[in-house]
Design a protein around this motif. Structure first.
Motif: not given
Length: 148
Positions: A77, A80-83, A88-89, A91, A93-94
């Protein structure tokens, strides 16, 4: 479901002391004045190189198997970028926080996980871990096999 065990430990915790490699670099420019045998070094900048962590997970119970699955799912998780849907779509990765070895080594260090590797070796025994109420399960528990 998979993150519940990580929540209980306030994040991902290695069950055994991992090997951590850290390095810092001081960069200098070289200046060679006329009629000098040696160049003069002038400080340019410093940088902290990537922190590399290599750790082992063993699984000998249902609880440890769920934790291993949660840790692998967490690492997938955070790389990966938010999807999907939500605020947060799209954005990146944290940013995570690394803690360990007390206040003067890793105390709330902001890090991004750039990559991770999991080896599923052929000479390891695997056990079944029951996942109750998992997202892909429509009729009862699903089973994942994890290394022992």
């Amino acid at each position: 479901m998979l993150f519940r065990s990580l929540k209980d430990t306030y994040g991902m915790v290695w069950p055994y002391l991992p090997q951590i490699t850290m390095a810092s670099t001081a960069n200098y420019d070289s200046f060679a004045p006329a009629h000098s045998n040696y160049p003069l070094l002038t400080y340019k900048n410093s940088q902290v190189d990537d922190i590399q962590i290599q750790g082992k997970f063993t699984v000998q119970s249902q609880m440890e198997g769920l934790y291993w699955l949660g840790a692998v799912h967490f690492l997938r998780t955070v790389t990966k970028m938010y999807f999907g849907q939500g605020a947060n779509l799209g954005n990146p990765p944290p940013i995570c926080t690394l803690n360990g070895y007390g206040d003067f080594v890793y105390k709330d260090v902001s890090v991004v996980v750039k990559n991770f590797n999991v080896s599923l070796e052929s000479d390891v025994d695997y056990i079944a871990v029951q996942l109750h109420g998992s997202a892909g399960s429509k009729s009862g528990p699903s089973v994942s096999y994890v290394p022992t």
